[in-house]
Structures are given as C-alpha cells and as structure tokens.
Design an enzyme around this catalytic site. Structure first.
Site, PDB file in Angstrom:
ATOM      1  N   ASN A  20       0.859  -1.188   0.000  1.00 34.47           N
ATOM      2  CA  ASN A  20       0.000   0.000   0.000  1.00 34.47           C
ATOM      3  C   ASN A  20       0.902   1.247   0.000  1.00 34.47           C
ATOM      4  O   ASN A  20       1.695   1.440   0.924  1.00 34.47           O
ATOM      5  CB  ASN A  20      -0.894  -0.039   1.240  1.00 34.47           C
ATOM      6  CG  ASN A  20      -1.829   1.151   1.314  1.00 34.47           C
ATOM      7  OD1 ASN A  20      -1.410   2.279   1.104  1.00 34.47           O
ATOM      8  ND2 ASN A  20      -3.080   0.901   1.632  1.00 34.47           N
ATOM      9  N   HIS A  51       1.038   6.190   1.841  1.00 33.77           N
ATOM     10  CA  HIS A  51       1.813   7.128   2.656  1.00 33.77           C
ATOM     11  C   HIS A  51       2.975   7.787   1.920  1.00 33.77           C
ATOM     12  O   HIS A  51       3.562   8.740   2.411  1.00 33.77           O
ATOM     13  CB  HIS A  51       2.226   6.477   3.974  1.00 33.77           C
ATOM     14  CG  HIS A  51       1.010   6.212   4.809  1.00 33.77           C
ATOM     15  ND1 HIS A  51       0.082   7.192   5.060  1.00 33.77           N
ATOM     16  CD2 HIS A  51       0.531   5.088   5.375  1.00 33.77           C
ATOM     17  CE1 HIS A  51      -0.906   6.683   5.771  1.00 33.77           C
ATOM     18  NE2 HIS A  51      -0.662   5.405   5.968  1.00 33.77           N
ATOM     19  N   ARG A 110       3.558  18.887   1.633  1.00 29.92           N
ATOM     20  CA  ARG A 110       3.961  20.147   0.996  1.00 29.92           C
ATOM     21  C   ARG A 110       3.079  20.508  -0.191  1.00 29.92           C
ATOM     22  O   ARG A 110       3.296  21.532  -0.839  1.00 29.92           O
ATOM     23  CB  ARG A 110       5.428  20.040   0.528  1.00 29.92           C
ATOM     24  CG  ARG A 110       6.423  20.135   1.651  1.00 29.92           C
ATOM     25  CD  ARG A 110       6.474  21.562   2.203  1.00 29.92           C
ATOM     26  NE  ARG A 110       7.207  21.630   3.449  1.00 29.92           N
ATOM     27  CZ  ARG A 110       8.506  21.912   3.534  1.00 29.92           C
ATOM     28  NH1 ARG A 110       9.225  22.123   2.470  1.00 29.92           N
ATOM     29  NH2 ARG A 110       9.087  21.974   4.713  1.00 29.92           N
ATOM     30  N   HIS A 167      -5.537   3.683  -1.709  1.00 31.25           N
ATOM     31  CA  HIS A 167      -6.888   4.009  -1.217  1.00 31.25           C
ATOM     32  C   HIS A 167      -7.226   5.415  -1.684  1.00 31.25           C
ATOM     33  O   HIS A 167      -6.643   6.390  -1.206  1.00 31.25           O
ATOM     34  CB  HIS A 167      -6.887   3.910   0.310  1.00 31.25           C
ATOM     35  CG  HIS A 167      -8.228   4.102   0.934  1.00 31.25           C
ATOM     36  ND1 HIS A 167      -8.446   3.920   2.282  1.00 31.25           N
ATOM     37  CD2 HIS A 167      -9.434   4.452   0.427  1.00 31.25           C
ATOM     38  CE1 HIS A 167      -9.721   4.149   2.552  1.00 31.25           C
ATOM     39  NE2 HIS A 167     -10.339   4.485   1.450  1.00 31.25           N
ATOM     40  N   ARG A 219      -9.431   8.062  -1.160  1.00 31.04           N
ATOM     41  CA  ARG A 219     -10.425   8.441  -0.162  1.00 31.04           C
ATOM     42  C   ARG A 219     -11.310   9.556  -0.686  1.00 31.04           C
ATOM     43  O   ARG A 219     -10.896  10.340  -1.536  1.00 31.04           O
ATOM     44  CB  ARG A 219      -9.736   8.888   1.131  1.00 31.04           C
ATOM     45  CG  ARG A 219      -8.938   7.786   1.810  1.00 31.04           C
ATOM     46  CD  ARG A 219      -8.403   8.267   3.147  1.00 31.04           C
ATOM     47  NE  ARG A 219      -9.427   8.280   4.146  1.00 31.04           N
ATOM     48  CZ  ARG A 219      -9.596   7.357   5.097  1.00 31.04           C
ATOM     49  NH1 ARG A 219      -8.763   6.344   5.179  1.00 31.04           N
ATOM     50  NH2 ARG A 219     -10.571   7.448   5.965  1.00 31.04           N
ATOM     51  N   ARG A 272      -7.146  12.837   0.701  1.00 26.16           N
ATOM     52  CA  ARG A 272      -6.099  13.367   1.591  1.00 26.16           C
ATOM     53  C   ARG A 272      -4.698  12.905   1.197  1.00 26.16           C
ATOM     54  O   ARG A 272      -3.726  13.532   1.542  1.00 26.16           O
ATOM     55  CB  ARG A 272      -6.383  12.964   3.045  1.00 26.16           C
ATOM     56  CG  ARG A 272      -6.247  11.493   3.311  1.00 26.16           C
ATOM     57  CD  ARG A 272      -6.375  11.187   4.777  1.00 26.16           C
ATOM     58  NE  ARG A 272      -7.726  11.367   5.244  1.00 26.16           N
ATOM     59  CZ  ARG A 272      -8.207  10.745   6.333  1.00 26.16           C
ATOM     60  NH1 ARG A 272      -7.426   9.944   7.031  1.00 26.16           N
ATOM     61  NH2 ARG A 272      -9.442  10.916   6.702  1.00 26.16           N
ATOM     62  N   GLU A 282      -8.424   0.448  -3.193  1.00 28.57           N
ATOM     63  CA  GLU A 282      -9.225   0.421  -1.971  1.00 28.57           C
ATOM     64  C   GLU A 282     -10.217   1.558  -2.031  1.00 28.57           C
ATOM     65  O   GLU A 282      -9.834   2.684  -2.388  1.00 28.57           O
ATOM     66  CB  GLU A 282      -8.279   0.653  -0.792  1.00 28.57           C
ATOM     67  CG  GLU A 282      -8.323  -0.417   0.254  1.00 28.57           C
ATOM     68  CD  GLU A 282      -7.391  -0.044   1.387  1.00 28.57           C
ATOM     69  OE1 GLU A 282      -6.248  -0.505   1.339  1.00 28.57           O
ATOM     70  OE2 GLU A 282      -7.803   0.700   2.278  1.00 28.57           O
ATOM     71  N   THR A 304      -8.250   3.391   8.120  1.00 26.16           N
ATOM     72  CA  THR A 304      -9.434   2.530   8.183  1.00 26.16           C
ATOM     73  C   THR A 304      -9.480   1.866   9.555  1.00 26.16           C
ATOM     74  O   THR A 304      -8.509   1.248   9.979  1.00 26.16           O
ATOM     75  CB  THR A 304      -9.354   1.456   7.072  1.00 26.16           C
ATOM     76  OG1 THR A 304      -8.923   2.070   5.870  1.00 26.16           O
ATOM     77  CG2 THR A 304     -10.699   0.795   6.870  1.00 26.16           C
ATOM     78  N   GLU A 345     -10.722  -9.550   2.774  1.00 26.14           N
ATOM     79  CA  GLU A 345      -9.461  -9.171   3.414  1.00 26.14           C
ATOM     80  C   GLU A 345      -9.738  -9.115   4.909  1.00 26.14           C
ATOM     81  O   GLU A 345     -10.603  -8.353   5.364  1.00 26.14           O
ATOM     82  CB  GLU A 345      -8.941  -7.818   2.922  1.00 26.14           C
ATOM     83  CG  GLU A 345      -7.616  -7.471   3.623  1.00 26.14           C
ATOM     84  CD  GLU A 345      -7.032  -6.129   3.195  1.00 26.14           C
ATOM     85  OE1 GLU A 345      -7.252  -5.707   2.053  1.00 26.14           O
ATOM     86  OE2 GLU A 345      -6.366  -5.514   4.046  1.00 26.14           O
ATOM     87  N   HIS A 381      -3.519  -4.714   7.654  1.00 28.64           N
ATOM     88  CA  HIS A 381      -3.664  -3.557   8.529  1.00 28.64           C
ATOM     89  C   HIS A 381      -2.809  -3.723   9.781  1.00 28.64           C
ATOM     90  O   HIS A 381      -2.968  -4.683  10.530  1.00 28.64           O
ATOM     91  CB  HIS A 381      -5.112  -3.263   8.948  1.00 28.64           C
ATOM     92  CG  HIS A 381      -5.315  -1.783   9.156  1.00 28.64           C
ATOM     93  ND1 HIS A 381      -4.918  -1.155  10.281  1.00 28.64           N
ATOM     94  CD2 HIS A 381      -5.805  -0.842   8.326  1.00 28.64           C
ATOM     95  CE1 HIS A 381      -5.174   0.137  10.144  1.00 28.64           C
ATOM     96  NE2 HIS A 381      -5.710   0.358   8.980  1.00 28.64           N
ATOM     97  N   GLY A 382      -1.873  -2.806   9.927  1.00 23.96           N
ATOM     98  CA  GLY A 382      -1.024  -2.786  11.119  1.00 23.96           C
ATOM     99  C   GLY A 382       0.086  -3.821  11.115  1.00 23.96           C
ATOM    100  O   GLY A 382       0.803  -3.957  12.113  1.00 23.96           O
ATOM    101  N   GLY A 416       1.304  -1.450   4.274  1.00 18.01           N
ATOM    102  CA  GLY A 416       1.676  -0.121   3.833  1.00 18.01           C
ATOM    103  C   GLY A 416       2.584   0.603   4.801  1.00 18.01           C
ATOM    104  O   GLY A 416       3.785   0.751   4.576  1.00 18.01           O
ATOM    105  N   HIS A 417       2.017   1.041   5.910  1.00 24.07           N
ATOM    106  CA  HIS A 417       2.682   1.992   6.795  1.00 24.07           C
ATOM    107  C   HIS A 417       4.065   1.539   7.244  1.00 24.07           C
ATOM    108  O   HIS A 417       5.030   2.318   7.201  1.00 24.07           O
ATOM    109  CB  HIS A 417       1.779   2.269   8.007  1.00 24.07           C
ATOM    110  CG  HIS A 417       2.262   3.387   8.854  1.00 24.07           C
ATOM    111  ND1 HIS A 417       3.017   3.178   9.986  1.00 24.07           N
ATOM    112  CD2 HIS A 417       2.141   4.716   8.724  1.00 24.07           C
ATOM    113  CE1 HIS A 417       3.319   4.345  10.520  1.00 24.07           C
ATOM    114  NE2 HIS A 417       2.795   5.293   9.785  1.00 24.07           N
TER     115      HIS A 417
HETATM  116  N1  PXP Z   1      -5.771  -3.087   4.276  1.00 23.90           N
HETATM  117  C1  PXP Z   1      -6.695  -2.109   4.348  1.00 23.90           C
HETATM  118  C2  PXP Z   1      -8.098  -2.438   4.006  1.00 23.90           C
HETATM  119  C3  PXP Z   1      -6.332  -0.801   4.713  1.00 23.90           C
HETATM  120  O1  PXP Z   1      -7.263   0.161   4.785  1.00 23.90           O
HETATM  121  C4  PXP Z   1      -4.976  -0.529   4.981  1.00 23.90           C
HETATM  122  C5  PXP Z   1      -4.554   0.875   5.338  1.00 23.90           C
HETATM  123  O2  PXP Z   1      -4.769   1.734   4.282  1.00 23.90           O
HETATM  124  C6  PXP Z   1      -4.056  -1.571   4.873  1.00 23.90           C
HETATM  125  C7  PXP Z   1      -4.476  -2.844   4.555  1.00 23.90           C
HETATM  126  C8  PXP Z   1      -2.601  -1.369   5.142  1.00 23.90           C
HETATM  127  O3  PXP Z   1      -2.464  -1.078   6.489  1.00 23.90           O
HETATM  128  P1  PXP Z   1      -1.054  -0.571   7.035  1.00 23.90           P
HETATM  129  O4  PXP Z   1      -0.792   0.730   6.361  1.00 23.90           O
HETATM  130  O5  PXP Z   1      -1.292  -0.449   8.508  1.00 23.90           O
HETATM  131  O6  PXP Z   1      -0.059  -1.622   6.664  1.00 23.90           O
END
Ligand code: PXP
Length: 240
Positions: free
Chosen positions: A6, A9, A17, A42, A44, A48, A69, A100, A150, A190-191, A212-213
């Site tokens: 993902n 970020h 900026r 994603h 949105r 953003r 997404e 999310t 997912e 996620h996470g 992603g993050h």
């Molecule tokens: N899956 C979904 C559905 C998400 O919304 C996100 C965050 O955008 C991710 C996975 C990835 O999560 P993370 O950025 O915490 O790895």
C-alpha cells in the site's frame, strides 16, 4: 504468499507540501522491481493522500496487480468502473479517521453492496471486502457476491497481552479457513510490520498480505527497495 504494498503514505508525504514529490507512481514501480506482487492505493473521498491523477497513472504503470481500496459510494464505483483496476477492496470510510478503523458492517449496506459488486464484476473487476475476523462476515461476503475477503489484522497488531494475541490469531485463522473452504480468496492486512507479520504469514489459508505503513516508514531509513525486500524475506521464509 503474495505481498501487495500500500503506497498511500508516499502520497501522504507529498501532500505535506502539496507538491509533486515523492511520487507514489514511482514508488509503485520500485516496489514491483523489488518483488512485490501488487500495489494497493486508497482513493479516499477527501483525497487526503492518493489523488485521481495517481490512480489513472498507476493503472498505466503497474504491471503486477492494482488493488483500488475504496468506500462503497456512487462516486467510487463510477471511478472504479472507468479505471478498471484488477481488483477493488471495499472498506468502510469515515472522514475523521486517521486510517481505516475496522471491517465493513455488511448487513447495514447489504443491498447496495450486492448491486455494486454486480456492476464491478460486469466490468471484470474482482471484489474483496475488508472484514473483521468473524465467520458471520465471511458468509455475508459470499452472499453479496465477493470474490475475496481481506481480514482486518489491526486489532491483532495493537494487542500487547500475549494471551489476547493468541485468541485474536485463532479468530483470524478460523475466519481464513472458513473463507477458503467456501471458495473465497483470502487476504489480510492492517497494522502488520516486520515484527508481527510472521504468525499471519504462517497461516496457510491466507493468500495475500496488504502492508503499507510499516514498509513506507522503514523505507525512510533503508530505501524502498530494501524495505520491500526485507519484508519479502521474512514472509517467504515461512511461505515461499
Ligand atoms: N488493508 C486495508 C483495508 C487498509 O485500509 C490498509 C490501510 O490503508 C491496509 C491494509 C494497510 O495497512 P497498514 O498501512 O497499517 O499496513
């Protein structure tokens, strides 16, 4: 086990900026060259981070798989049907949230969800629904016509107590197993990060991770190519 990255970020940093760098489209290419199996972004409602320009360029550039997404809104379904990404992941979306926050409450949108999934599938787009790790959401996903689920791993990622983690992992494992038995594709995300990904990567019923993050954060220190390769090394150690 497939790894999709993902890249939201990268766009978050660009938007700090409001300029043109770093470009998430270039990030997508670097991720693919490092071995990623797909790119997730994603779009949105409030734009953003990822912008419309990004998704259209990503569609041109991504060679592996593009997963858009999106929230279940008329605007997003229209964009998806024009864009034709390989797949979409339908997520709940709140303006005030930082990210999310949980899986989709399918029952509250069941009729619209089934209709829009039909439209998306008519456009040859595969559909995944982001759900909490509970079997009732797997049944609902199947009923509304999803191809994949997912599983939300956010709660697992935030738990500190060992015994609570074991319980959450078991819920994820069971949900994945049931979904697989019913013929659904099974993704999770996620996470997830370099320290907590292993027990999830080890689950044989999970086909794909969406991360992603942690990877984009690590890339600040190591470069994106290394950050992707390091995650792949961890995952592929248990699931080649
Ligand atoms: N899956 C979904 C559905 C998400 O919304 C996100 C965050 O955008 C991710 C996975 C990835 O999560 P993370 O950025 O915490 O790895």
């Amino acid at each position: 086990m497939r790894l999709c990255i993902n890249i939201d970020h990268v766009a978050t940093i660009r938007e700090a900026r409001g300029g043109i760098e770093p470009d998430p489209v270039i990030a997508a290419t670097i991720c693919e060259l490092a071995g990623a199996d797909g790119i997730v972004c994603h779009l949105r409602e409030d734009r953003r981070h990822i912008k419309d320009r990004d998704v259209y360029l990503l569609k041109e550039v991504v060679k592996t798989k593009l997963d858009l997404e999106m929230a279940l809104t008329d605007e997003m379904v229209k964009i998806a049907c024009e864009l034709k990404p390989d797949m979409v992941t339908i997520v709940p979306e709140k303006r005030e949230e930082l990210t999310t926050e949980g899986g989709l409450d399918i029952s509250s949108v069941e009729e619209k969800l089934a209709e829009e999934i039909d439209r998306l599938k008519e456009n040859s787009i595969k559909v995944s629904i982001f759900i909490e790790p509970e079997p009732r959401f797997v049944d609902k996903s199947l009923e509304v016509g999803a191809d994949m689920i997912e599983i939300h791993t956010g709660k697992y990622s935030n738990i500190r107590e060992y015994k609570d983690r074991v319980i959450e992992l078991e819920k994820i494992r069971q949900t994945a197993k049931i979904a697989k038995e019913l013929g659904l594709g099974v993704n999770a995300g996620h996470g997830l990060n370099y320290l907590n990904v292993l027990p999830i990567a080890n689950m044989e019923d999970i086909d794909e991770l969406s991360i992603g993050h942690s990877i984009i954060s690590h890339a600040i220190f190591t470069g994106l190519d290394s950050a992707v390769r390091e995650m792949l090394t961890i995952i592929r150690r248990v699931r080649p």
